[in-house]
Design a protein around this motif. Structure first.
Motif, mmCIF file in Angstrom:
data_model
loop_
_atom_site.group_PDB
_atom_site.id
_atom_site.type_symbol
_atom_site.label_atom_id
_atom_site.label_comp_id
_atom_site.label_asym_id
_atom_site.label_seq_id
_atom_site.Cartn_x
_atom_site.Cartn_y
_atom_site.Cartn_z
ATOM 1 N N LEU A 202 0.816 -1.205 0.000
ATOM 2 C CA LEU A 202 0.000 0.000 0.000
ATOM 3 C C LEU A 202 0.856 1.265 0.000
ATOM 4 O O LEU A 202 0.522 2.254 -0.656
ATOM 5 C CB LEU A 202 -0.936 -0.003 1.211
ATOM 6 N N TRP A 203 1.957 1.246 0.726
ATOM 7 C CA TRP A 203 2.853 2.401 0.726
ATOM 8 C C TRP A 203 3.434 2.630 -0.665
ATOM 9 O O TRP A 203 3.572 3.775 -1.111
ATOM 10 C CB TRP A 203 3.967 2.192 1.736
ATOM 11 N N SER A 204 3.746 1.548 -1.359
ATOM 12 C CA SER A 204 4.299 1.664 -2.703
ATOM 13 C C SER A 204 3.294 2.281 -3.668
ATOM 14 O O SER A 204 3.676 2.875 -4.676
ATOM 15 C CB SER A 204 4.729 0.284 -3.218
ATOM 16 N N LEU A 205 1.999 2.138 -3.351
ATOM 17 C CA LEU A 205 0.948 2.613 -4.256
ATOM 18 C C LEU A 205 0.188 3.816 -3.700
ATOM 19 O O LEU A 205 -0.880 4.149 -4.204
ATOM 20 C CB LEU A 205 -0.045 1.467 -4.504
ATOM 21 N N ARG A 206 0.751 4.467 -2.689
ATOM 22 C CA ARG A 206 0.020 5.513 -1.981
ATOM 23 C C ARG A 206 -0.433 6.648 -2.900
ATOM 24 O O ARG A 206 -1.455 7.285 -2.637
ATOM 25 C CB ARG A 206 0.874 6.061 -0.837
ATOM 26 N N HIS A 207 0.324 6.919 -3.973
ATOM 27 C CA HIS A 207 -0.038 8.020 -4.865
ATOM 28 C C HIS A 207 -1.082 7.610 -5.903
ATOM 29 O O HIS A 207 -1.561 8.463 -6.656
ATOM 30 C CB HIS A 207 1.211 8.551 -5.582
ATOM 31 N N GLN A 208 -1.395 6.312 -5.961
ATOM 32 C CA GLN A 208 -2.311 5.828 -6.990
ATOM 33 C C GLN A 208 -3.562 5.180 -6.412
ATOM 34 O O GLN A 208 -4.358 4.595 -7.138
ATOM 35 C CB GLN A 208 -1.573 4.819 -7.888
ATOM 36 N N LEU A 281 -8.115 -6.217 -1.393
ATOM 37 C CA LEU A 281 -7.541 -6.213 -0.054
ATOM 38 C C LEU A 281 -8.305 -5.235 0.840
ATOM 39 O O LEU A 281 -8.660 -5.566 1.979
ATOM 40 C CB LEU A 281 -6.062 -5.835 -0.156
ATOM 41 N N PHE A 282 -8.573 -4.023 0.326
ATOM 42 C CA PHE A 282 -9.338 -3.034 1.082
ATOM 43 C C PHE A 282 -10.742 -3.548 1.367
ATOM 44 O O PHE A 282 -11.218 -3.548 2.504
ATOM 45 C CB PHE A 282 -9.463 -1.732 0.275
ATOM 46 N N VAL A 283 -11.422 -3.957 0.299
ATOM 47 C CA VAL A 283 -12.829 -4.351 0.388
ATOM 48 C C VAL A 283 -13.008 -5.526 1.327
ATOM 49 O O VAL A 283 -13.892 -5.530 2.195
ATOM 50 C CB VAL A 283 -13.357 -4.700 -1.018
#
Length: 308
Positions: A202-208, A281-283
């Motif tokens: 999630l940190w790797s994708l924080r901007h997306q 993962l979120f859902v």
């Protein structure tokens, strides 16, 4: 199908302390399945013979109904190709060991959950490449050069899902006392490692993350929520107990998103196919913990009570 705004997702080259995200996910899978093996004995599989209804319903849901639901949602909603194939890949990956932990929290039938996880993991050797390549043929077109290599996929799933379970079971068989001592700690460690892997992802994708939610949010929610609901209702219709119904609901509704993530990166080499699993993962954590809270508030039937 249209393209997604995340087609250029840069996950293949991402590393954490010099370890690629795909390798980190593979290690997480291995640790989790090894820990599950420590909880298993051959006696656990006696459930197949003593009450096969729960096992049969769970496997039909995992290996047939769930993938078909994935195909139906992709056909109905016509999402971007990356999201659609990602959903089919996710639907083809049966529930991992995290589902066993969730069943425990929901006071479900953990033994049934574990048996379903192991058997569906064995079946995944064939079902994952079959469903994914079928989805590519239907939605990407037979002329597409994207294919999931069948033999490599079977070997990969065997090494990451089956081998660690065998090692864990063997260790418990030959070193029973030691396995009983380390299993609770190994369970905590494996779950902590899973959370660490999720946090890194999630940190790797924080901007997306916003684009991920917009592209894959609805279809991920529909797959997850509908299958959990169907699993519970059908199990109760077949007169299974409350605990078994909870386990089947979780086993059918909670997919092995880490396996789908690793296959997308390692075998397909298409990072955009991991988007749906990331959104899932979120859902899934929202829906499954809501289900756990609802389950723990419901009374169990006579003879089904478990320790809190």
């Amino acid at each position: 199908m249209m393209h997604t705004s995340l087609d250029g997702l840069n996950l293949l080259g991402m590393q954490v302390f010099g370890v690629s995200l795909s390798l980190l996910g593979t290690i997480a899978l291995w640790v989790i399945m090894l820990t599950m093996g420590l909880t298993l004995t051959l006696r656990d599989f006696a459930k197949i013979g003593t009450d096969p209804r729960g096992v049969a319903l769970g496997l039909i849901g995992q290996l047939l109904v769930l993938p078909l639901a994935g195909f139906f949602l992709v056909w109905l909603l016509q999402p971007p190709l990356a999201i659609g194939i990602g959903l089919i890949l996710l639907a083809a990956c049966p529930g991992g060991a995290t589902s066993n932990f969730f069943c425990h929290l929901a006071r479900g039938d953990v033994a049934l959950s574990i048996v379903l996880t192991v058997i569906s993991g064995l079946a995944a050797l064939l079902t994952v490449p079959f469903y994914v390549n079928l989805g590519l043929d239907i939605f990407a077109g037979e002329a597409s050069d994207i294919r999931l290599p069948v033999v490599r996929t079977m070997v990969f799933i065997f090494i990451t899902l089956i081998v660690p379970v065998i090692i864990g079971m063997s260790f418990r068989h030959f070193f029973t006392a030691m396995a009983a001592l380390i299993e609770p700690w190994a369970t905590r460690l494996s779950f902590a490692f899973l959370l660490f892997t999720m946090a890194v992802m999630l940190w790797s994708l924080r901007h997306q993350l916003l684009n991920i939610v917009l592209d894959a949010g609805l279809i991920s929610l529909l797959l997850n929520a509908s299958m959990m609901l169907i699993g519970f209702i059908v199990a109760r219709r077949f007169a299974l107990g409350e605990r078994q119904a909870r386990s089947i609901s979780i086993e059918i509704g909670v997919q092995n998103y880490i396996l789908s993530f690793v296959i997308a990166l390692s075998l397909l080499q298409r990072a955009e196919f991991a988007i749906t699993g990331i959104m899932y993962l979120f859902v899934m954590y929202i829906t499954v913990f809501s289900f756990i809270a609802w389950s723990r508030a419901r009374p169990l039937g006579a003879g089904e009570a478990v320790a809190p």
